[in-house]
Design an enzyme around this catalytic site. Structure first.
Site, PDB file in Angstrom:
ATOM      1  N   HIS A  72       0.833  -1.199   0.000  1.00 45.89           N
ATOM      2  CA  HIS A  72       0.000   0.000   0.000  1.00 45.89           C
ATOM      3  C   HIS A  72       0.870   1.253   0.000  1.00 45.89           C
ATOM      4  O   HIS A  72       1.876   1.322   0.707  1.00 45.89           O
ATOM      5  CB  HIS A  72      -0.916   0.019   1.227  1.00 45.89           C
ATOM      6  CG  HIS A  72      -2.066  -0.932   1.120  1.00 45.89           C
ATOM      7  ND1 HIS A  72      -3.108  -0.956   2.022  1.00 45.89           N
ATOM      8  CD2 HIS A  72      -2.355  -1.893   0.206  1.00 45.89           C
ATOM      9  CE1 HIS A  72      -3.984  -1.875   1.674  1.00 45.89           C
ATOM     10  NE2 HIS A  72      -3.547  -2.465   0.585  1.00 45.89           N
ATOM     11  N   TYR A 201      -9.435   5.257   7.310  1.00 54.14           N
ATOM     12  CA  TYR A 201      -9.660   5.672   8.689  1.00 54.14           C
ATOM     13  C   TYR A 201     -10.747   6.737   8.662  1.00 54.14           C
ATOM     14  O   TYR A 201     -10.534   7.830   8.126  1.00 54.14           O
ATOM     15  CB  TYR A 201      -8.385   6.242   9.297  1.00 54.14           C
ATOM     16  CG  TYR A 201      -7.348   5.198   9.663  1.00 54.14           C
ATOM     17  CD1 TYR A 201      -7.166   4.811  10.988  1.00 54.14           C
ATOM     18  CD2 TYR A 201      -6.559   4.602   8.694  1.00 54.14           C
ATOM     19  CE1 TYR A 201      -6.218   3.863  11.335  1.00 54.14           C
ATOM     20  CE2 TYR A 201      -5.613   3.643   9.018  1.00 54.14           C
ATOM     21  CZ  TYR A 201      -5.447   3.282  10.346  1.00 54.14           C
ATOM     22  OH  TYR A 201      -4.517   2.333  10.680  1.00 54.14           O
ATOM     23  N   PRO A 293      -4.804  -0.300  18.690  1.00 53.39           N
ATOM     24  CA  PRO A 293      -4.516  -0.728  17.317  1.00 53.39           C
ATOM     25  C   PRO A 293      -4.674   0.353  16.258  1.00 53.39           C
ATOM     26  O   PRO A 293      -4.383   0.098  15.088  1.00 53.39           O
ATOM     27  CB  PRO A 293      -5.527  -1.860  17.087  1.00 53.39           C
ATOM     28  CG  PRO A 293      -6.647  -1.564  18.034  1.00 53.39           C
ATOM     29  CD  PRO A 293      -6.012  -0.948  19.236  1.00 53.39           C
ATOM     30  N   LYS A 297       0.682  -0.594  15.396  1.00 53.10           N
ATOM     31  CA  LYS A 297       2.073  -0.670  15.844  1.00 53.10           C
ATOM     32  C   LYS A 297       2.424  -1.925  16.641  1.00 53.10           C
ATOM     33  O   LYS A 297       3.600  -2.209  16.846  1.00 53.10           O
ATOM     34  CB  LYS A 297       2.404   0.553  16.724  1.00 53.10           C
ATOM     35  CG  LYS A 297       2.403   1.861  15.976  1.00 53.10           C
ATOM     36  CD  LYS A 297       3.470   1.869  14.908  1.00 53.10           C
ATOM     37  CE  LYS A 297       3.156   2.859  13.812  1.00 53.10           C
ATOM     38  NZ  LYS A 297       3.650   2.440  12.510  1.00 53.10           N
ATOM     39  N   TYR A 385       3.564   6.279  10.655  1.00 50.42           N
ATOM     40  CA  TYR A 385       2.724   5.138  10.278  1.00 50.42           C
ATOM     41  C   TYR A 385       3.534   4.102   9.504  1.00 50.42           C
ATOM     42  O   TYR A 385       3.423   2.901   9.765  1.00 50.42           O
ATOM     43  CB  TYR A 385       1.547   5.623   9.416  1.00 50.42           C
ATOM     44  CG  TYR A 385       0.449   4.598   9.264  1.00 50.42           C
ATOM     45  CD1 TYR A 385      -0.686   4.648  10.056  1.00 50.42           C
ATOM     46  CD2 TYR A 385       0.555   3.573   8.325  1.00 50.42           C
ATOM     47  CE1 TYR A 385      -1.701   3.701   9.919  1.00 50.42           C
ATOM     48  CE2 TYR A 385      -0.454   2.624   8.194  1.00 50.42           C
ATOM     49  CZ  TYR A 385      -1.566   2.684   8.985  1.00 50.42           C
ATOM     50  OH  TYR A 385      -2.552   1.741   8.873  1.00 50.42           O
TER      51      TYR A 385
END
Length: 392
Positions: A72, A201, A293, A297, A385
């Site tokens: 991604h 998200y 979550p 991580k 991220y």
């Protein structure tokens, strides 16, 4: 039994550490309380940082990952019925993330361990670590109905948040820091192709939602729910309707629906134990720290820990150098706290606060607007991220 490194826990952390030690010529034994079938099928995370992918490749454990993993280029943020793409490569100098389920990583590592590596004992329940301050700590464990012992030079506690390793630290030898969030996640697996190319998200009026995936044919989705939620109170139609509402945007996009094959509720917490070493007992992964979550991580921190630990033990037995081993806890905790901060920031920015007011609502929107309007802010999110540099 006698070995150089006794590893408690046959999850990704313990199995990867065993793989690294084996390749360095260091004897070890892995004790896993559950059956092979159980550890290969328990659902966990699936988003891998660039550094985690690199670590698995270096360990010779990435053949299927390379063939089947979904690379991604970023994530999508949704709020106020808008969509905003955060492009990782352009913001981080080319870094990406990969979707590959933790269950598949475990299957790969178990197969390698059984074919090439040192002993992996299933249904071997660790009971306690004795004499961790001595040169020969002992792990007491139960297998096949009788108690046995494993004498080691070192013990690696990779047995998760509810394992016995952290509890083997004597009173006063450590300190923990924790926070429980006032909401949980209802997670589902669905036999339906993902409705997106990258993770979504979403901050909706009634709470947070996440659209992830496990494969081109299996979707993984989450809803923010109250802490006391019973999955049975959420029939399939209610779940899909609520997901559709939280992902809704003013554009041509539809959430695909399909059969739901699994439901579970995950509590949201942050937890860090300091230090990660006492004598010759060293903690790694969830045994030492838990993150919500939202930032994806948990698995990645476990890989970071065991990469440092594997190199530290290799240096000790190759050259006698103890510098990396002596600094293991401090080195790992620097990255742990940064990941904890990032995960907390993401969680607070995207979730509806049960006791929040209009000011809290506007502050969340302001943070999201800054990320989508400022290249500097977007780059900070992308760097965290996709993964801060591994310590070694």
């Amino acid at each position: 039994m006698r070995t150089t490194v006794g590893i408690i826990g046959g999850g990704p952390a313990g199995l990867l550490l065993a793989r690294l030690l084996h390749r360095a010529g260091i004897d070890c034994v892995v004790l896993e309380a559950r059956t092979r079938e159980y550890v290969e099928h328990r659902q966990r995370a699936g988003m891998l940082e660039q550094g985690t992918v690199d670590a698995l490749r270096e360990a010779g454990a990435a053949e299927r990952l390379t063939a089947e993993g979904l690379v991604h280029q970023g994530i999508e943020l949704r709020f106020d019925r808008e969509r905003h793409h955060i492009d990782f490569p352009s913001l981080t100098g080319g870094r990406t993330v990969t979707i590959y389920a933790q269950t598949e990583i475990v299957k790969d590592l178990v197969a390698l361990q059984l074919a090439e590596g040192p002993p992996l004992l299933f249904e071997a329940e660790a009971l306690a670590v004795a004499k961790p301050e001595s040169d020969e700590p002992v792990v007491r464990f139960r297998r096949e109905g009788r108690e046995q012992t494993l004498t080691c030079d070192w013990v690696a506690g990779c047995d998760g948040f509810h394992g016995i390793s952290r509890d083997s630290f004597p009173a006063g030898a450590g300190r923990s820091y924790g926070h429980d969030y006032p909401y949980s996640w209802l997670g589902i697996l669905a036999e339906v192709p993902p409705s997106c190319n990258e993770l979504i998200y979403a901050r909706g009026e009634s709470g947070f939602a996440l659209h992830s995936m496990r494969s081109p044919a299996v979707s993984r989705l989450y809803l923010q729910v109250p802490v006391d939620t019973d999955p049975d109170d959420w029939p399939d139609d209610r779940i899909w309707d609520e997901l559709a509402a939280r992902f809704a945007i003013d554009a041509d996009w539809t959430l695909r629906r399909g059969p739901i094959t699994a439901k579970s509720v995950t509590p949201m917490r942050s937890y860090v134990h300091e230090p990660m070493r006492h004598g010759r007992l060293l903690l790694a992964g969830d045994a030492a720290h838990i993150v919500p979550p939202t930032g994806a991580k948990g698995l990645n921190l476990a890989v970071s820990d065991v990469r440092v630990l594997g190199r530290a033990l290799a240096a000790l037995y190759r050259t006698g150098d103890t510098q990396l081993l002596d600094g293991y806890s401090e080195l790992c905790l620097q990255r742990v706290w940064q990941a904890t901060r990032f995960s907390d920031d993401m969680t607070r920015m995207l979730h509806a606060q049960p006791n929040g007011d209009a000011f809290d609502d506007r502050m969340q929107l302001a943070r999201l607007r800054r990320i989508t309007a400022s290249r500097h802010a977007a780059a900070e999110l992308a760097a965290n991220y996709s993964g801060l540099p591994l310590p070694v």
